[in-house]
Design a protein around this motif. Structure first.
Motif, mmCIF file in Angstrom:
data_model
loop_
_atom_site.group_PDB
_atom_site.id
_atom_site.type_symbol
_atom_site.label_atom_id
_atom_site.label_comp_id
_atom_site.label_asym_id
_atom_site.label_seq_id
_atom_site.Cartn_x
_atom_site.Cartn_y
_atom_site.Cartn_z
ATOM 1 N N LYS A 1 0.461 -1.384 -0.054
ATOM 2 C CA LYS A 1 0.307 -0.202 0.092
ATOM 3 C C LYS A 1 1.106 1.252 -0.027
ATOM 4 O O LYS A 1 0.083 2.757 0.106
ATOM 5 C CB LYS A 1 -0.860 0.135 0.801
ATOM 6 C CG LYS A 1 -1.770 -1.511 1.160
ATOM 7 C CD LYS A 1 -2.909 -0.997 1.925
ATOM 8 C CE LYS A 1 -3.794 -1.747 2.233
ATOM 9 N NZ LYS A 1 -5.372 -1.739 3.076
ATOM 10 N N LYS B 1 2.591 2.708 -2.393
ATOM 11 C CA LYS B 1 2.991 2.358 -3.759
ATOM 12 C C LYS B 1 4.117 2.015 -4.713
ATOM 13 O O LYS B 1 4.591 1.953 -5.809
ATOM 14 C CB LYS B 1 2.739 3.850 -3.909
ATOM 15 C CG LYS B 1 1.345 4.441 -3.812
ATOM 16 C CD LYS B 1 1.418 6.129 -3.287
ATOM 17 C CE LYS B 1 0.507 6.728 -3.232
ATOM 18 N NZ LYS B 1 0.551 8.251 -2.806
ATOM 19 N N ARG C 1 9.157 1.979 -7.802
ATOM 20 C CA ARG C 1 8.955 3.346 -8.320
ATOM 21 C C ARG C 1 8.061 3.932 -9.275
ATOM 22 O O ARG C 1 9.226 4.350 -10.763
ATOM 23 C CB ARG C 1 9.355 4.085 -7.196
ATOM 24 C CG ARG C 1 10.284 3.608 -5.948
ATOM 25 C CD ARG C 1 10.982 4.398 -5.652
ATOM 26 N NE ARG C 1 11.531 4.263 -4.300
ATOM 27 C CZ ARG C 1 11.211 4.030 -3.424
ATOM 28 N NH1 ARG C 1 10.493 4.536 -3.263
ATOM 29 N NH2 ARG C 1 12.842 3.535 -2.149
ATOM 30 N N HIS D 1 3.866 4.221 -9.645
ATOM 31 C CA HIS D 1 2.486 4.745 -9.283
ATOM 32 C C HIS D 1 1.921 5.597 -8.044
ATOM 33 O O HIS D 1 2.569 5.217 -7.437
ATOM 34 C CB HIS D 1 2.291 3.281 -8.934
ATOM 35 C CG HIS D 1 1.595 2.139 -9.866
ATOM 36 N ND1 HIS D 1 0.975 1.923 -10.504
ATOM 37 C CD2 HIS D 1 1.798 0.436 -10.512
ATOM 38 C CE1 HIS D 1 0.939 1.030 -11.655
ATOM 39 N NE2 HIS D 1 2.566 -0.210 -11.225
ATOM 40 N N LYS D 2 0.749 5.579 -7.816
ATOM 41 C CA LYS D 2 0.361 7.248 -7.049
ATOM 42 C C LYS D 2 -0.864 6.135 -6.101
ATOM 43 O O LYS D 2 -1.025 7.375 -5.310
ATOM 44 C CB LYS D 2 0.822 7.600 -8.146
ATOM 45 C CG LYS D 2 1.364 8.834 -8.368
ATOM 46 C CD LYS D 2 0.855 10.250 -9.521
ATOM 47 C CE LYS D 2 1.876 10.365 -10.836
ATOM 48 N NZ LYS D 2 1.298 11.499 -11.236
ATOM 49 N N GLY D 3 -0.603 4.733 -6.545
ATOM 50 C CA GLY D 3 -1.829 4.548 -5.344
ATOM 51 C C GLY D 3 -1.345 2.849 -5.101
ATOM 52 O O GLY D 3 -0.682 2.202 -5.011
ATOM 53 N N VAL D 4 -2.597 2.213 -4.030
ATOM 54 C CA VAL D 4 -1.760 1.002 -3.407
ATOM 55 C C VAL D 4 -1.373 0.769 -4.369
ATOM 56 O O VAL D 4 -2.326 0.071 -5.453
ATOM 57 C CB VAL D 4 -2.682 0.272 -2.617
ATOM 58 C CG1 VAL D 4 -4.366 0.242 -3.556
ATOM 59 C CG2 VAL D 4 -2.513 -1.050 -2.216
ATOM 60 N N ILE D 5 -0.873 -0.665 -4.805
ATOM 61 C CA ILE D 5 -0.423 -1.864 -5.547
ATOM 62 C C ILE D 5 -1.574 -2.775 -5.567
ATOM 63 O O ILE D 5 -0.415 -3.402 -4.551
ATOM 64 C CB ILE D 5 0.790 -1.746 -5.974
ATOM 65 C CG1 ILE D 5 1.622 -0.642 -6.434
ATOM 66 C CG2 ILE D 5 1.211 -3.551 -7.458
ATOM 67 C CD1 ILE D 5 2.988 -0.951 -6.582
ATOM 68 N N SER E 1 -2.943 -1.016 -10.035
ATOM 69 C CA SER E 1 -3.040 -0.570 -9.718
ATOM 70 C C SER E 1 -4.300 0.641 -9.043
ATOM 71 O O SER E 1 -4.644 0.691 -9.670
ATOM 72 C CB SER E 1 -1.264 0.960 -9.070
ATOM 73 O OG SER E 1 -2.066 1.899 -8.307
ATOM 74 N N ASP F 1 -4.284 3.814 -8.666
ATOM 75 C CA ASP F 1 -4.349 4.916 -9.638
ATOM 76 C C ASP F 1 -5.089 4.706 -10.934
ATOM 77 O O ASP F 1 -4.219 5.604 -11.939
ATOM 78 C CB ASP F 1 -2.680 5.400 -9.133
ATOM 79 C CG ASP F 1 -1.582 4.636 -10.248
ATOM 80 O OD1 ASP F 1 -2.517 3.418 -10.582
ATOM 81 O OD2 ASP F 1 -0.753 4.751 -10.228
#
Length: 253
Positions: A35, A37, A54, A56-60, A76, A78
């Protein structure tokens, strides 16, 4: 007589809860998603960190890796799917979708992939099929850009109002399975793009599903404290395992 001593290796590389772990085919690299990211890759022999992915802008929520460990696929919160070059950690392609992406799975041959999108941002929960170019997935000097990913089709899961939780392939890329928060599993025909079976597999949300033995065995792990094995061809229950707590995932050897 001899004694085998197993010493667990504690891997500390995430600042928030881990959502998914996965070995590569050889078992010498472990990927962990969280979580926070990021995805972290580890050498399993000694627990050393191989690298961090690195971007993603949200939880994977989910990930998959190719058989040769050259490409990593992530899903994700995002609302994107990313294809990564494992050696360099670079993003090769980032595909924007209309909602949170909860599941992603590479098909046999690794040119097709399935994903599920959620209904958190106003969309309908759906199953999607993609095709990747050979250049994107195999070239030693990786190519970049979403023109190497083609969406083949999208199918709504039920009425689209129940969140999709996971997706996996059946045998020979001919079928797919999706799970939802209401405890249902659906089977899909890839060629006709139709739902061909639906079962009430659990009484609570299904956390993960996966197949084994060439796609003929289906497993489901649920918040109802059970893990179940199904005949993927007939959707008949084979075995139920009961736990004292929530079952997040299961596998069979």
């Amino acid at each position: 007589h001899f004694t085998i001593i197993m010493r667990p290796i504690v891997l500390q590389g995430h600042e928030r809860p881990i959502t998914k772990v996965q070995y590569n085919t050889e078992g010498d690299v472990l990927f962990s998603a969280g979580k926070d990211k990021i995805v972290t890759a580890w050498f399993t022999a000694d627990g050393d960190r191989l690298g961090v992915f690195r971007g993603h802008k949200g939880v994977i929520w989910d990930m998959d890796v190719t058989h040769d460990t050259s490409r990593l696929l992530t899903a994700s919160g995002d609302s994107t799917i990313r294809v990564w070059d494992v050696q360099s950690g670079a993003t090769l392609a980032s595909l924007e979708l209309p909602d949170v992406v909860r599941g992603v799975r590479l098909g046999l041959g690794e040119r097709l992939a399935l994903s599920t999108i959620d209904n958190k941002l106003g969309s309908k929960a759906s199953l999607l099929l993609y095709r990747f170019s050979e250049e994107l997935m195999t070239q030693a000097t990786p190519v970049t850009g979403t023109e190497h990913i083609t969406q083949q089709w999208i199918m709504q899961i039920g009425d689209g109002r129940v969140s999709a939780t996971d997706v996996t392939w059946g045998a020979l890329n001919q079928t797919a399975f999706t799970s939802t928060e209401d405890g249902q599993i659906r089977q899909w025909d890839i060629e006709t793009q139709k739902e061909i079976a639906k079962i009430q597999a659990h009484t609570k949300t299904i956390n993960h599903i996966r197949t084994a033995y060439g796609g003929h065995c289906l497993m489901s792990a649920s918040a109802d404290h059970t893990g179940k094995i199904w005949d993927a061809r007939t959707m008949q229950l084979v075995k139920t395992y009961t736990s004292d707590t929530i079952v997040n995932d299961m596998d069979i050897s």
